[in-house]
Design an enzyme around this catalytic site. Structure first.
Site, PDB file in Angstrom:
ATOM      1  N   HIS A 160       0.831  -1.219   0.000  1.00 24.43           N
ATOM      2  CA  HIS A 160       0.000   0.000   0.000  1.00 24.43           C
ATOM      3  C   HIS A 160       0.861   1.262   0.000  1.00 24.43           C
ATOM      4  O   HIS A 160       0.432   2.300   0.483  1.00 24.43           O
ATOM      5  CB  HIS A 160      -0.954   0.041   1.200  1.00 24.43           C
ATOM      6  CG  HIS A 160      -1.690  -1.239   1.434  1.00 24.43           C
ATOM      7  ND1 HIS A 160      -2.919  -1.520   0.886  1.00 24.43           N
ATOM      8  CD2 HIS A 160      -1.337  -2.359   2.133  1.00 24.43           C
ATOM      9  CE1 HIS A 160      -3.310  -2.729   1.260  1.00 24.43           C
ATOM     10  NE2 HIS A 160      -2.362  -3.277   2.009  1.00 24.43           N
ATOM     11  N   SER A 281      15.589  21.361 -16.182  1.00 25.00           N
ATOM     12  CA  SER A 281      14.378  22.112 -16.495  1.00 25.00           C
ATOM     13  C   SER A 281      14.784  23.404 -17.202  1.00 25.00           C
ATOM     14  O   SER A 281      15.890  23.905 -17.020  1.00 25.00           O
ATOM     15  CB  SER A 281      13.660  22.420 -15.188  1.00 25.00           C
ATOM     16  OG  SER A 281      12.952  23.633 -15.288  1.00 25.00           O
ATOM     17  N   LYS A 287      16.674  21.595 -10.882  1.00 21.01           N
ATOM     18  CA  LYS A 287      16.039  20.304 -11.158  1.00 21.01           C
ATOM     19  C   LYS A 287      16.873  19.351 -11.987  1.00 21.01           C
ATOM     20  O   LYS A 287      17.662  19.730 -12.827  1.00 21.01           O
ATOM     21  CB  LYS A 287      14.702  20.530 -11.871  1.00 21.01           C
ATOM     22  CG  LYS A 287      13.686  21.154 -10.944  1.00 21.01           C
ATOM     23  CD  LYS A 287      12.312  21.019 -11.514  1.00 21.01           C
ATOM     24  CE  LYS A 287      11.860  19.586 -11.484  1.00 21.01           C
ATOM     25  NZ  LYS A 287      10.595  19.414 -12.164  1.00 21.01           N
ATOM     26  N   GLU A 294      10.265   8.180 -16.936  1.00 23.96           N
ATOM     27  CA  GLU A 294       8.982   8.819 -17.243  1.00 23.96           C
ATOM     28  C   GLU A 294       8.542   8.492 -18.667  1.00 23.96           C
ATOM     29  O   GLU A 294       7.371   8.201 -18.921  1.00 23.96           O
ATOM     30  CB  GLU A 294       9.094  10.339 -17.081  1.00 23.96           C
ATOM     31  CG  GLU A 294       9.199  10.782 -15.647  1.00 23.96           C
ATOM     32  CD  GLU A 294       9.381  12.291 -15.555  1.00 23.96           C
ATOM     33  OE1 GLU A 294       8.461  12.961 -15.077  1.00 23.96           O
ATOM     34  OE2 GLU A 294      10.427  12.806 -15.984  1.00 23.96           O
TER      35      GLU A 294
END
Ligand code: ARG
Length: 463
Positions: A160, A281, A287, A294
């Site tokens: 979970h 970025s 970043k 992804e």
């Protein structure tokens, strides 16, 4: 004589095809990818025609050398048929006739584009499956290499997405190894149904010529031939099976991707991304983005889409060939390209794109309550029924949370206030190392089990 720019079938027609319809109908824009397989299939067909005396050996030789010339032209970038060719099969036949004259027109004896295209996509898929199996092996090797270095590195295990029990990091990575192994085996199994020859099924009903289907099948390395010509020209089960196997490969890559993305976040901090596999970025200079996982996660959807597309393409088709089947190609090509690209990128990411943050993992494992099950097991081992022990440990956890302590920070008095069976050895029983090491059941995360699993994995790769 058919003018070179008009379609091969145009004699029956009164007027020319509308240019937009010609464009719409044509598959040459994508099925050129089948060129080499088409040539290979045609060489086998020509040899079969010679063997059965349907064409002469001289005619056969001429055809085969013409086909090989086209192969050379293609490899040099000199064979670039346009939309007037309609599809790769017509393109080859035309070029062959240009090269060797009327003899080229005999190649299509006792064959149809329907059994021809079926042969081509099977040859294509067979070679792509072998390449994919190779890539899966490299991906497995990359997982195994990291796992071998991290048997004793601990990582929180989750259910979970809540911390559940600590694990050996190797155990976690080997779960992906095993998924990839099933993928490899599924590909292998699917090969049996890819490797059946439809060549000689003709348009749908077989042919009047005394062909030898088993001979052409053997030349092409097919294991057997379709026993029913209608089924042979219209079966795409193998393509759907492949898309399904490909979808599962993507499910597995996507799950690993999701973990990498989480692990690379500030919140988890379990891995750092190397510069070679991440990007920055455009406006946030701090970043570093996990683009590879992804993209893999993102590309998974299109592979599922192709599976769905193929299923729906087939479901309403009456026997036998229908032009709908032309749609199988882009689905297959894109599936193959996508899965191969994702496997390559994920393998590189594993090989050189990530580093596990061992100290951070250690802290994560030390500072939580994921050893609570082991407290219950401790009591159960002392004869207290497990359910009762489980309830007592609920009190232990409540007590420690109230006191702002970890389990290992409770005093012996605090333990014994909950149950007198607790003794000094409780501390040793709940260290993360002990907790992991104790799960020595077959297939569990105990170090001994993990070492055995690593050996099994090594044997799988060596086999
Ligand atoms: N380009 C066609 C395809 O991809 C080849 C088979 C065409 N057959 C036909 N009867 N029109 O399916």
């Amino acid at each position: 004589m058919t003018a070179p720019s008009s379609p091969t079938w145009s004699q029956r027609f009164e007027s020319a095809l509308h240019p937009a319809i010609a464009q719409f109908n044509a598959s040459i824009g994508f099925d050129i990818e089948l060129l080499e397989y088409d040539l290979t299939g045609s060489v086998a067909h020509a040899k079969m025609l010679v063997k059965t005396g349907i064409i002469s050996p001289q005619e056969g030789d001429l055809i085969v050398s013409g086909l090989e010339t086209i192969r050379q032209e293609y490899r040099q970038g000199d064979f670039q048929p346009g939309v007037e060719a309609e599809d790769v099969h017509f393109a080859v036949e035309r070029r062959l006739t240009e090269l060797i004259g009327d003899g080229g027109k005999k190649l299509h004896t006792a064959r149809s584009r329907n059994d021809q295209v079926g042969t081509d996509i099977r040859l294509y898929l067979r070679s792509q499956i072998l390449a994919l199996q190779d890539q899966l092996r490299q991906y497995q090797r990359a997982l195994l290499t990291i796992a071998q270095d991290h048997v004793e590195t601990l990582i929180p295990g989750y259910t979970h997405l809540q911390r559940a029990q600590p694990l050996s990091l190797a155990h976690h990575l080997l779960a992906y190894f095993d998924m990839a192994q099933r993928d490899w085996e599924r590909l292998q199994d699917g090969l049996k149904r890819v490797n059946i020859s439809p060549l000689g099924c003709g348009a749908l009903a077989g042919t009047t010529f005394p062909i030898d289907r088993h001979y052409s099948a053997e030349l092409l390395g097919f294991e057997r031939v379709y026993g029913n010509s209608l089924d042979g020209v219209s079966d795409r089960d193998f393509a759907i099976e492949f898309a399904s196997t490909a979808s599962l490969i993507m499910v597995h890559l996507s799950r690993l991707s999701e973990e990498m993305i989480l692990w690379a976040s500030e919140e988890f901090g379990f891995v750092t991304l190397k510069d070679s596999c991440s990007t920055g970025s455009s406006i946030m200079p701090q970043k570093k983005n996990p683009d590879v996982p992804e993209l893999v996660r993102g590309k998974t959807g299109r592979v599922f889409g192709h599976l769905q597309g193929l299923l729906v393409m087939m479901k309403g088709l009456p026997l036998a060939y229908n032009k709908d089947l032309q749609e199988d190609k882009e689905a297959l090509f894109d599936t193959v390209r996508t899965v191969r690209g994702c496997l390559e990128a994920m393998t590189i990411l594993l090989q050189e794109g990530i580093g596990f943050q061992v100290p951070r993992l250690q802290t994560a494992v030390d500072e939580d309550y994921a050893n609570a099950t082991d407290v219950a097991d401790y009591l159960a081992a002392k004869g207290i029924p497990f359910r009762e022990a489980y309830n007592l440990v609920g009190q232990v956890v409540k007590t420690s949370l109230r006191a702002g302590k970890l389990l290992r920070e409770l005093t012996l008095e605090e333990w014994q206030a909950i149950h007198p069976a607790f003794a000094d050895d409780i501390y040793a029983a709940i260290t993360p190392r002990q907790v992991v090491s104790a799960r020595n059941s077959y297939g569990g995360t105990g170090f001994e089990q993990v070492r055995q699993a690593l050996q099994r994995a090594e044997q799988t790769l060596e086999a």
